[in-house]
Design a protein around this motif. Sequence first.
Motif, PDB file in Angstrom:
ATOM      1  N   LEU A  76       0.673   4.478   7.162  1.00 45.50           N
ATOM      2  CA  LEU A  76       1.212   5.566   6.412  1.00 45.50           C
ATOM      3  C   LEU A  76       1.647   6.676   7.111  1.00 45.50           C
ATOM      4  CD1 LEU A  76      -1.300   5.484   3.408  1.00 45.50           C
ATOM      5  CD2 LEU A  76       0.942   4.611   3.492  1.00 45.50           C
ATOM      6  N   ILE A  77       1.002   6.929   8.300  1.00 46.36           N
ATOM      7  CA  ILE A  77       1.466   8.355   9.031  1.00 46.36           C
ATOM      8  C   ILE A  77       2.156   7.916  10.466  1.00 46.36           C
ATOM      9  CG2 ILE A  77       0.434  10.375  10.185  1.00 46.36           C
ATOM     10  CD1 ILE A  77       0.198  10.499   7.161  1.00 46.36           C
ATOM     11  N   ALA A 127       0.987   6.978  -6.598  1.00 45.04           N
ATOM     12  CA  ALA A 127       0.038   7.783  -7.074  1.00 45.04           C
ATOM     13  C   ALA A 127       0.385   9.327  -6.727  1.00 45.04           C
ATOM     14  CB  ALA A 127      -1.401   7.581  -5.891  1.00 45.04           C
ATOM     15  N   ALA A 128       1.303   9.380  -5.906  1.00 47.61           N
ATOM     16  CA  ALA A 128       1.798  10.936  -5.589  1.00 47.61           C
ATOM     17  C   ALA A 128       2.781  11.397  -6.855  1.00 47.61           C
ATOM     18  CB  ALA A 128       2.701  10.743  -4.346  1.00 47.61           C
ATOM     19  N   ARG A 129       2.931  10.575  -7.535  1.00 50.57           N
ATOM     20  CA  ARG A 129       4.009  10.695  -8.719  1.00 50.57           C
ATOM     21  C   ARG A 129       3.442  10.717 -10.157  1.00 50.57           C
ATOM     22  NH1 ARG A 129       7.355   7.439  -6.307  1.00 50.57           N
ATOM     23  NH2 ARG A 129       7.132   5.818  -7.852  1.00 50.57           N
ATOM     24  N   LEU A 143      -6.018   4.428  -8.399  1.00 51.21           N
ATOM     25  CA  LEU A 143      -6.260   4.272  -6.891  1.00 51.21           C
ATOM     26  C   LEU A 143      -7.642   4.677  -6.442  1.00 51.21           C
ATOM     27  CD1 LEU A 143      -4.583   3.453  -4.128  1.00 51.21           C
ATOM     28  CD2 LEU A 143      -3.846   5.560  -3.951  1.00 51.21           C
ATOM     29  N   ARG A 144      -7.875   5.826  -6.825  1.00 54.42           N
ATOM     30  CA  ARG A 144      -9.147   6.434  -6.925  1.00 54.42           C
ATOM     31  C   ARG A 144     -10.274   5.625  -7.059  1.00 54.42           C
ATOM     32  NH1 ARG A 144      -7.895  11.688  -7.885  1.00 54.42           N
ATOM     33  NH2 ARG A 144      -8.387  11.110 -10.048  1.00 54.42           N
ATOM     34  N   SER A 146       5.578   9.619   0.852  1.00 58.60           N
ATOM     35  CA  SER A 146       6.519   8.944  -0.501  1.00 58.60           C
ATOM     36  C   SER A 146       7.865   8.604   0.033  1.00 58.60           C
ATOM     37  CB  SER A 146       6.197   9.570  -1.691  1.00 58.60           C
ATOM     38  OG  SER A 146       4.988   9.878  -2.138  1.00 58.60           O
ATOM     39  N   ILE A 177      -5.720   8.118   0.170  1.00 62.82           N
ATOM     40  CA  ILE A 177      -6.395   6.961  -0.278  1.00 62.82           C
ATOM     41  C   ILE A 177      -7.664   6.868  -1.411  1.00 62.82           C
ATOM     42  CG2 ILE A 177      -7.576   4.868   0.347  1.00 62.82           C
ATOM     43  CD1 ILE A 177      -4.665   4.789   1.086  1.00 62.82           C
ATOM     44  N   VAL A 178      -8.500   7.756  -0.869  1.00 67.51           N
ATOM     45  CA  VAL A 178      -9.946   8.285  -1.677  1.00 67.51           C
ATOM     46  C   VAL A 178      -9.471   9.129  -2.757  1.00 67.51           C
ATOM     47  CG1 VAL A 178     -12.158   8.875  -1.400  1.00 67.51           C
ATOM     48  CG2 VAL A 178     -11.058   7.378   0.218  1.00 67.51           C
ATOM     49  N   ARG A 179      -8.446  10.108  -2.379  1.00 71.17           N
ATOM     50  CA  ARG A 179      -8.049  10.991  -3.253  1.00 71.17           C
ATOM     51  C   ARG A 179      -9.115  12.161  -3.649  1.00 71.17           C
ATOM     52  NH1 ARG A 179      -2.991   9.881  -3.896  1.00 71.17           N
ATOM     53  NH2 ARG A 179      -2.781  11.591  -5.392  1.00 71.17           N
ATOM     54  N   ILE A 186       0.870  -1.208   0.189  1.00 70.27           N
ATOM     55  CA  ILE A 186       0.036   0.114  -0.037  1.00 70.27           C
ATOM     56  C   ILE A 186       0.996   1.215  -0.005  1.00 70.27           C
ATOM     57  CG2 ILE A 186      -0.395   0.201   2.331  1.00 70.27           C
ATOM     58  CD1 ILE A 186      -2.912   0.899  -0.319  1.00 70.27           C
ATOM     59  N   GLU A 187       1.838   1.313   0.642  1.00 66.52           N
ATOM     60  CA  GLU A 187       3.061   2.198   0.685  1.00 66.52           C
ATOM     61  C   GLU A 187       3.496   2.477  -0.680  1.00 66.52           C
ATOM     62  OE1 GLU A 187       5.440   3.194   4.659  1.00 66.52           O
ATOM     63  OE2 GLU A 187       6.177   1.458   3.241  1.00 66.52           O
ATOM     64  N   LEU A 208       8.810  11.118  10.144  1.00 67.96           N
ATOM     65  CA  LEU A 208       7.353  11.135  10.180  1.00 67.96           C
ATOM     66  C   LEU A 208       6.893  10.509  11.442  1.00 67.96           C
ATOM     67  CD1 LEU A 208       5.185  11.979   8.249  1.00 67.96           C
ATOM     68  CD2 LEU A 208       5.387   9.511   7.471  1.00 67.96           C
ATOM     69  N   VAL A 242       0.513   4.181  -2.905  1.00 64.45           N
ATOM     70  CA  VAL A 242       0.197   5.585  -2.593  1.00 64.45           C
ATOM     71  C   VAL A 242       1.607   6.450  -2.844  1.00 64.45           C
ATOM     72  CG1 VAL A 242       0.192   7.099  -0.673  1.00 64.45           C
ATOM     73  CG2 VAL A 242      -1.182   5.154  -0.639  1.00 64.45           C
ATOM     74  N   SER A 243       2.691   6.071  -3.008  1.00 67.13           N
ATOM     75  CA  SER A 243       3.864   6.484  -3.555  1.00 67.13           C
ATOM     76  C   SER A 243       3.764   6.908  -5.040  1.00 67.13           C
ATOM     77  CB  SER A 243       5.244   5.703  -3.329  1.00 67.13           C
ATOM     78  OG  SER A 243       5.348   5.695  -1.784  1.00 67.13           O
ATOM     79  N   GLU A 302       1.702  14.208   0.747  1.00 68.64           N
ATOM     80  CA  GLU A 302       1.943  13.224  -0.359  1.00 68.64           C
ATOM     81  C   GLU A 302       3.548  12.974  -0.352  1.00 68.64           C
ATOM     82  OE1 GLU A 302      -1.213  12.205  -3.470  1.00 68.64           O
ATOM     83  OE2 GLU A 302      -0.211  14.040  -3.915  1.00 68.64           O
ATOM     84  N   ALA A 355       8.188   5.967   2.650  1.00 69.85           N
ATOM     85  CA  ALA A 355       8.044   4.695   1.995  1.00 69.85           C
ATOM     86  C   ALA A 355       9.587   4.274   1.279  1.00 69.85           C
ATOM     87  CB  ALA A 355       7.307   4.593   0.877  1.00 69.85           C
ATOM     88  N   TYR A 397      -5.050   2.913   7.569  1.00 68.52           N
ATOM     89  CA  TYR A 397      -4.303   3.608   6.646  1.00 68.52           C
ATOM     90  C   TYR A 397      -3.432   4.863   7.417  1.00 68.52           C
ATOM     91  CZ  TYR A 397      -6.361   0.635   3.149  1.00 68.52           C
ATOM     92  OH  TYR A 397      -6.897  -0.329   2.683  1.00 68.52           O
ATOM     93  N   ALA A 427      -2.679   7.471  -9.704  1.00 66.14           N
ATOM     94  CA  ALA A 427      -3.577   8.118  -8.591  1.00 66.14           C
ATOM     95  C   ALA A 427      -5.210   7.882  -9.066  1.00 66.14           C
ATOM     96  CB  ALA A 427      -3.552   9.623  -8.526  1.00 66.14           C
ATOM     97  N   PHE A 471     -10.474   2.343  -4.735  1.00 66.64           N
ATOM     98  CA  PHE A 471     -10.796   2.365  -3.448  1.00 66.64           C
ATOM     99  C   PHE A 471     -12.540   3.042  -3.758  1.00 66.64           C
ATOM    100  CE2 PHE A 471      -6.722   1.745  -1.746  1.00 66.64           C
ATOM    101  CZ  PHE A 471      -6.977   1.227  -0.549  1.00 66.64           C
TER     102      PHE A 471
END
Lengths: 215, 215
Positions: free
Chosen positions: A173-174, A117-119, A127-128, B115, B174-176, A110-111, B127, A114-115, B111, B118, A169, A124, A131
């Motif tokens: 992630l956090i 999707a950030a790039r 992923l959207r 990232s 996640i849901v974005r 999942i990391e 973090l 998400v990574s 994000e 990760a 999550y 992204a 979910f």
Amino acid sequence: MTTAHHAPGEARPGGRTARTRQAVLTAVFRELGDGGFAALTMEGVAQRSGIHVATLYRRWRSTEGLVCDLLTDLSADVPLPDSGTLPGDLQALAGSIAAFYGEARMRRLIEAVVSAAARDPEAAAVLRTFFGERLALAGRMVERAVERGELPADTDPEKVMSALGAPFYYRILIVRRPVDQDLAASAATAVWAAARAGAYGRRDDGPAHDASPGG
Amino acid sequence: MTTAHHAPGEARPGGRTARTRQAVLTAVFRELGDGGFAALTMEGVAQRSGIHVATLYRRWRSTEGLVCDLLTDLSADVPLPDSGTLPGDLQALAGSIAAFYGEARMRRLIEAVVSAAARDPEAAAVLRTFFGERLALAGRMVERAVERGELPADTDPEKVMSALGAPFYYRILIVRRPVDQDLAASAATAVWAAARAGAYGRRDDGPAHDASPGG
């Protein structure tokens, strides 16, 4: 409550296309386990799976595409319960999510997604969509609860299911601490109490007045 | 409820070291806004800030270090309220978080940090430490509520604050979809209802029996 997940490629009937997919996803899964997303390459997956790299590019476009397809495949391992009561369903689903992410490789997956999707806007979007569909599907659980009279009629199913998933999550992630069954029990208990209190009303109606922190 | 955040570098008194930091963080903030984390380089930040690249490497080690320091700096823009009631505090804090992440640049920032974590164990440690400290600090809000008799004595402050924050990161990562004040109101209402129901009891005690979904 624990749900052993299948290794990608196991117990999925299908023809040559399906076998190719499972060989590739198994390779992606193992490559991620070895080196994480940063070390994942189309060439490495081709070598490990025995599938030609041109096929990978044609069907999956990129490593982001591979990882998102793996996520879709593995999500079949988190079954949607139908125990007859919403508290029972929430507890069962939270337990399955905790078991799924209890494994380090699933956290790394999942990391990685998400990574990616950030790039990459395409990752992204995948992923959207993933979910979004998953929340809509799980929302049936809440619709059944409303039909049984367990929750207010104006409850928004996707808000309830989002609230159940969010703590996992956030933890991964956090806060970056282990996911465990204590988190699952807390999440399920919290969502049930909050849903009964009207915290997940549809937007136009807002939360029930007597349960509002402002009221 | 909305909280305008300061641009990095504004209104922070201090000597030359503090001015250097603010010049650098302002540059990081703008570079992230232009190109995201993928395009962030030590050289780009040096050029934009006018600070020598050797200084950046010495003080921040890497782009991950820069981004994490920026996060620490900006978190001062999400004040911890003390309104006299926990529902009021939860509503105020959720509103501030929603205002903070209502801006696209702040979403890209988190994000980027996730990232980085990760890929880089050191970024992950930063973090984890940052959110650990932030949760402990915000937990004072819950301790005051317990002292006022608003919540059960065995309530775990960090569980409550994690539950308040989780929906925002789930929405972003996640849901974005956009973070809005509807999400803030729902999160605050939900946490208050769940906390009163005993969902955030300390681990050894477990959730209050009468609020358990299994009970």
